[in-house]
Design a protein around this motif. Structure first.
Motif, short mmCIF file in Angstrom:
data_model
loop_
_atom_site.label_atom_id
_atom_site.label_comp_id
_atom_site.label_asym_id
_atom_site.label_seq_id
_atom_site.Cartn_x
_atom_site.Cartn_y
_atom_site.Cartn_z
N ILE A 7 0.83 -1.22 0.30
CA ILE A 7 -0.02 0.03 0.28
C ILE A 7 1.01 0.99 -0.11
O ILE A 7 1.99 1.07 0.63
CB ILE A 7 -1.09 0.30 1.40
N GLY A 8 0.49 2.58 -1.17
CA GLY A 8 1.12 3.54 -0.48
C GLY A 8 0.45 4.22 -1.10
O GLY A 8 -1.13 4.32 -1.70
N PHE A 138 -9.44 -9.36 -8.74
CA PHE A 138 -7.65 -8.54 -8.43
C PHE A 138 -7.28 -9.23 -7.99
O PHE A 138 -6.76 -10.79 -7.29
CB PHE A 138 -7.80 -7.59 -7.32
N GLY A 139 -5.54 -9.14 -8.76
CA GLY A 139 -4.61 -10.48 -8.87
C GLY A 139 -3.29 -9.38 -8.98
O GLY A 139 -3.12 -8.57 -8.72
N ARG A 140 -2.49 -10.77 -9.09
CA ARG A 140 -0.99 -10.42 -9.72
C ARG A 140 -0.99 -9.11 -10.34
O ARG A 140 -1.89 -9.10 -11.70
CB ARG A 140 -0.09 -12.19 -9.90
N ARG A 141 -0.31 -8.97 -10.12
CA ARG A 141 0.32 -7.35 -10.72
C ARG A 141 -0.63 -6.61 -10.99
O ARG A 141 -0.43 -5.40 -12.12
CB ARG A 141 0.73 -8.28 -12.30
N MET A 142 -2.00 -5.98 -10.61
CA MET A 142 -2.58 -5.18 -11.08
C MET A 142 -2.45 -4.19 -9.83
O MET A 142 -1.76 -4.93 -8.66
CB MET A 142 -3.70 -6.04 -10.48
N CYS A 163 2.66 7.28 -14.14
CA CYS A 163 3.69 6.76 -12.65
C CYS A 163 3.53 5.36 -12.31
O CYS A 163 4.48 4.90 -12.08
CB CYS A 163 2.96 8.16 -11.73
N LEU A 164 2.15 4.70 -12.73
CA LEU A 164 1.75 2.91 -12.17
C LEU A 164 2.56 2.07 -13.12
O LEU A 164 2.71 1.49 -12.50
CB LEU A 164 0.14 2.91 -12.98
N GLN A 165 3.18 2.31 -14.16
CA GLN A 165 4.37 1.05 -15.29
C GLN A 165 5.87 1.42 -14.36
O GLN A 165 6.42 0.33 -14.54
CB GLN A 165 4.21 2.06 -16.61
N LYS A 166 5.75 1.70 -13.40
CA LYS A 166 7.17 1.95 -12.80
C LYS A 166 7.41 0.91 -11.95
O LYS A 166 6.11 0.27 -10.92
CB LYS A 166 7.39 3.50 -11.78
N ASN A 167 8.61 0.47 -12.55
CA ASN A 167 8.58 -1.07 -11.40
C ASN A 167 9.12 -0.32 -9.82
O ASN A 167 10.45 -0.55 -9.43
CB ASN A 167 10.08 -1.37 -11.85
N ILE A 168 8.31 0.28 -9.36
CA ILE A 168 8.80 0.85 -7.68
C ILE A 168 7.43 0.20 -6.75
O ILE A 168 6.57 -0.05 -6.89
CB ILE A 168 9.35 2.28 -7.76
N HIS A 169 7.86 0.93 -5.74
CA HIS A 169 6.96 0.61 -4.47
C HIS A 169 5.69 1.45 -5.07
O HIS A 169 6.05 2.43 -5.21
CB HIS A 169 7.77 0.37 -3.04
N PRO A 170 4.72 0.71 -4.24
CA PRO A 170 3.51 2.48 -4.24
C PRO A 170 3.30 3.13 -4.00
O PRO A 170 2.47 4.24 -4.00
CB PRO A 170 1.94 1.13 -4.31
N PHE A 171 3.99 3.27 -3.05
CA PHE A 171 4.13 4.47 -2.03
C PHE A 171 5.38 4.98 -3.12
O PHE A 171 4.63 6.84 -2.94
CB PHE A 171 4.95 3.80 -0.69
N ASP A 172 5.99 4.99 -3.93
CA ASP A 172 7.17 5.99 -4.19
C ASP A 172 6.18 6.07 -5.28
O ASP A 172 6.39 7.08 -5.93
CB ASP A 172 8.62 5.13 -4.72
N ALA A 192 -5.25 17.24 -2.73
CA ALA A 192 -4.68 16.50 -3.91
C ALA A 192 -4.46 14.67 -2.62
O ALA A 192 -3.34 14.96 -1.76
CB ALA A 192 -4.28 15.99 -4.36
N THR A 193 -5.05 13.71 -2.84
CA THR A 193 -4.63 12.30 -2.25
C THR A 193 -4.74 11.35 -3.31
O THR A 193 -5.16 11.56 -3.99
CB THR A 193 -5.95 12.48 -1.21
N VAL A 194 -3.85 10.22 -3.00
CA VAL A 194 -3.46 9.43 -3.94
C VAL A 194 -2.98 8.27 -3.07
O VAL A 194 -1.96 7.92 -2.41
CB VAL A 194 -2.20 9.39 -4.96
N ILE A 195 -3.90 6.98 -3.15
CA ILE A 195 -4.06 6.30 -2.54
C ILE A 195 -3.75 4.83 -3.81
O ILE A 195 -4.91 4.37 -4.44
CB ILE A 195 -4.95 5.31 -1.23
N LEU A 196 -2.61 4.05 -3.24
CA LEU A 196 -2.27 3.02 -4.03
C LEU A 196 -2.54 1.47 -3.15
O LEU A 196 -1.87 1.34 -2.68
CB LEU A 196 -1.49 3.09 -5.36
N VAL A 197 -3.22 -0.18 -3.72
CA VAL A 197 -2.44 -0.05 -3.62
C VAL A 197 -2.15 -1.76 -4.52
O VAL A 197 -2.86 -1.69 -5.76
CB VAL A 197 -4.40 -1.50 -2.77
N GLU A 198 -0.93 -2.43 -3.89
CA GLU A 198 -1.26 -3.61 -5.03
C GLU A 198 -1.05 -4.78 -4.26
O GLU A 198 -0.51 -5.37 -3.34
CB GLU A 198 0.28 -3.09 -5.86
#
Length: 201
Positions: A7-8, A138-142, A163-172, A192-198
């Motif tokens: 989570i980021g 919802f599965g792998r790499r999503m 930004c979503l395509q980058k190979n970094i942690h969702p926080f970054d 502005a707030t952004v929350i990502l879950v992978e």
């Protein structure tokens, strides 16, 4: 127990004086993310957002076992609206955008009202959920995510996907998205707030 998800998050106050976005996340065998945007640059906006998120968390974790997730979302949201009208806006319709994501057993359950957006990205396609509530695989790499209005208004879809395509942690990734918003230097940018879950597996 190892977390099943990554989570980021990231936030910006924009051109406002008061941060009226409030959120909470929980990780583990399931993932939960809640975001409220009080929508106005005023102390009542912040109070409204905090009350909404904390009331949802209480309602969700105190609910009877086995209750259907989407029906539960509807029920808790109705209780929150009633409470905010009584305690913050004294009978008037509150200015509030509110979103929830809950991920369990490879299923994303979502609920969103107002100007927030919930989306899902599978590595190729970026899809904004148009319905007020629903579920999706919802599965792998999503990546599943939530944006407040001040985030999605500032960026084009191709900038978000970059930004979503980058190979970094969702926080970054979330930090990168908010940095992109701030670089726009728009005069009328809201909170502005952004929350990502992978999926971490």
């Amino acid at each position: 127990m190892k977390d099943k998800y990554k989570i980021g998050n990231a936030q910006s106050i924009g051109s406002y004086y008061i941060q009226s976005n409030y959120f909470s996340t929980k990780n583990g065998n399931c993932a939960l993310a809640v975001l409220a945007d009080g929508s106005i640059d005023h102390i009542n906006g912040r109070r409204c957002a905090v009350l909404a998120v904390e009331a949802f968390i209480r309602g969700f974790y105190n609910s009877p076992a086995g209750e259907r997730v989407l029906a539960l979302f509807d029920s808790i949201a109705a209780d929150i609206l009633k409470e905010i009208r009584e305690l913050v806006y004294i009978g008037k319709m509150p200015c509030l955008s509110f979103s929830v994501m809950f991920i369990r057993d490879k299923q994303l359950f979502y609920y969103t009202v107002g100007d927030n957006k919930v989306f899902i990205y599978d590595g190729r396609d970026y899809k904004v959920m148009k319905e007020r509530r629903g579920q999706a695989d919802f599965g792998r790499r999503m990546t599943a995510g939530m944006f407040s209005c001040g985030a999605w208004e500032a960026l084009q879809e191709k900038e978000i996907v970059s930004c979503l395509q980058k190979n970094i942690h969702p926080f970054d990734k979330a930090q990168s998205i908010v940095m992109g918003i701030n670089k726009k230097n728009r005069k009328k940018t809201g909170n502005a707030t952004v929350i990502l879950v992978e999926d971490a597996l």
